[in-house]
Design a protein around this motif. Structure first.
Motif, PDB file in Angstrom:
ATOM      1  N   CYS A  16     -19.967 -43.124 -27.881  1.00 33.48           N
ATOM      2  CA  CYS A  16     -18.869 -42.512 -27.118  1.00 33.48           C
ATOM      3  C   CYS A  16     -18.810 -43.048 -25.693  1.00 33.48           C
ATOM      4  O   CYS A  16     -17.736 -43.297 -25.159  1.00 33.48           O
ATOM      5  N   SER A 188     -14.023 -34.163 -24.414  1.00 34.69           N
ATOM      6  CA  SER A 188     -13.229 -35.155 -23.700  1.00 34.69           C
ATOM      7  C   SER A 188     -11.740 -34.951 -23.934  1.00 34.69           C
ATOM      8  O   SER A 188     -10.921 -35.085 -23.016  1.00 34.69           O
ATOM      9  N   ASP A 230     -11.973 -39.532 -21.259  1.00 38.06           N
ATOM     10  CA  ASP A 230     -12.118 -40.922 -21.692  1.00 38.06           C
ATOM     11  C   ASP A 230     -11.087 -41.847 -21.054  1.00 38.06           C
ATOM     12  O   ASP A 230     -10.049 -41.407 -20.551  1.00 38.06           O
ATOM     13  N   ARG A 238     -11.384 -47.007 -26.632  1.00 42.19           N
ATOM     14  CA  ARG A 238     -11.630 -45.748 -25.928  1.00 42.19           C
ATOM     15  C   ARG A 238     -13.117 -45.626 -25.597  1.00 42.19           C
ATOM     16  O   ARG A 238     -13.980 -45.920 -26.417  1.00 42.19           O
ATOM     17  N   SER A 240     -16.151 -43.463 -22.688  1.00 42.07           N
ATOM     18  CA  SER A 240     -16.421 -42.420 -21.692  1.00 42.07           C
ATOM     19  C   SER A 240     -17.266 -43.013 -20.570  1.00 42.07           C
ATOM     20  O   SER A 240     -18.465 -43.232 -20.755  1.00 42.07           O
TER      21      SER A 240
END
Length: 407
Positions: A16, A188, A230, A238, A240
């Protein structure tokens, strides 16, 4: 600390945070003290298909020796191979993972002017790498890792303080034994939705007040876009950038910030702690400042370069938020900024104005964007903070009441 939780955290950072893609080059910067956790991150990166993982270990003790004993001329000589290495990373579309585990006292007593000179020289030589990450051309992620030195500062005089720090880090990062990746994505998504709500009002300025004395008017850049949660790379990946994160943030108009702001948490800047400071702005520029502790470091920050005395970010976070409610002072901006509204001196994020990542520097300047080779967040939120947004139709909307979002 339960190794299953650490493994979940490593997966979260890779899947992520950086969202490492198959056949991608991965660069990891890590304090040498946390090599065991770093190995978990390396393995997870390979498991998702990384082509090559390069780890750069950082030794704060040796760094201290460098600053103490090298001359300024030697410190500011950024070698060609360092620049070539950075170009290699950009040319090969690397994603970057920075594991942070600060020793807040590592650079105590080091001449702030030496630190400033080195950072400025490095920033100028490697500005293209800064542009690559800050403009989200490639994925990047910063995440915290517990160490003894950091734990001694956060939880002094407690035998199990490393475990306590790990518990705080994992809680702040929404890590559990059960599918932390899905949990993080939901978190997120909720921040992204809140950013969309703020953008729907089309605010031209924000006004901040609290009982500590903050009375600040921050105009937003033209076509400002609030962001949070994000981001997306130039390739549409995508990711974070910060774990943890709770903020929704926008771009101040460089020359349209006026008033005074008082800090509400200490700032750890280049290994020195700055406490109880204030900044007074006129036409966007810091024209007066002071600090009860760390004045020399604050001065070095503000005088870092032409853009470091102007703002590059304004971020909104409720006082009643997960990290704030933990009531832990981390002495680390990555965590402390997510417990409080904050501002950043220095470089703005081009993503915070419409189509900003595709605009030229001149076009961004016309929209109010600040440029600098530094970007340092400091916290000024409080339980009695009020925030009023003024729209382009001159409607006043109460955003914060008693320190918390009400929209």
């Amino acid at each position: 600390m339960d190794n299953r939780l650490l493994l979940e955290y490593a997966k979260l950072i890779v899947k992520c945070g950086a969202n490492v893609r198959p056949n991608q080059l991965v660069i990891i910067k890590s304090p040498i003290e946390v090599y065991e956790f770093t190995r978990l991150v390396v393995e997870e990166a390979y498991k998702v298909g990384a082509k090559k993982v390069i780890v750069d270990y950082i030794d704060s003790v040796n760094d201290r020796h460098d600053y103490l004993y090298e001359s300024v001329d030697t410190l500011t000589e950024i070698e060609d191979y360092t620049v070539s290495r950075a170009k290699y990373e950009v040319d090969n579309q690397a994603c970057h993972i920075s594991l942070t585990s600060p020793n807040p006292l590592a650079l105590a007593g080091v001449d702030p002017l030496k630190l400033q000179a080195y950072s400025k020289a490095k920033g100028e030589k490697l500005s293209f790498l800064t542009d690559y990450t800050m403009n989200s051309i490639g994925q990047w992620c910063v995440a915290g890792v517990a160490s003894k030195a950091w734990a001694n500062k956060v939880f002094p005089n407690q035998e199990n303080n490393v475990d306590l720090l790990w518990e705080a880090i994992l809680k702040a990062s929404h890590v559990s034994e059960f599918d932390s990746v899905s949990s993080w994505m939901k978190h997120s998504d909720s921040i992204l939705e809140h950013a969309k709500l703020l953008n729907s009002f089309n605010f031209k300025k924000l006004s901040f007040k609290n009982s500590k004395g903050t009375d600040l008017e921050v105009y937003l850049a033209l076509e400002n876009i609030f962001a949070g949660g994000d981001e997306y790379s130039a390739e549409g990946v995508r990711f974070s950038p910060n774990i943890p994160t709770e903020e929704v943030f926008g771009m101040p108009y460089k020359t349209k910030v006026n008033g005074i702001v008082y800090s509400t948490k200490p700032l750890n800047y280049q290994g020195s702690i700055i406490e109880d400071f204030y900044l007074r702005f006129k036409d966007g520029k810091v024209v007066e400042y002071n600090a009860k502790k760390g004045f020399a470091s604050l001065k070095a920050l503000i005088e870092f370069d032409d853009g470091s005395s102007y703002l590059g970010e304004v971020a909104l976070i409720s006082h009643n938020s997960p990290i704030s409610n933990m009531n832990v002072l981390f002495y680390n901006t990555l965590f402390d900024e997510n417990a409080s509204c904050h501002l950043a001196l220095g470089q703005a994020y081009s993503m915070n104005t419409k189509a900003g990542t595709k605009l030229s520097k001149e076009e961004l300047i016309k929209r109010g964007c600040n440029f600098s080779n530094t970007h340092i967040d400091f916290m000024f939120g409080s339980k009695d903070m009020s925030v009023i947004g003024t729209t382009y139709k001159d409607e006043e909307i109460v955003i914060f009441k008693d320190g918390n979002f009400i929209i």
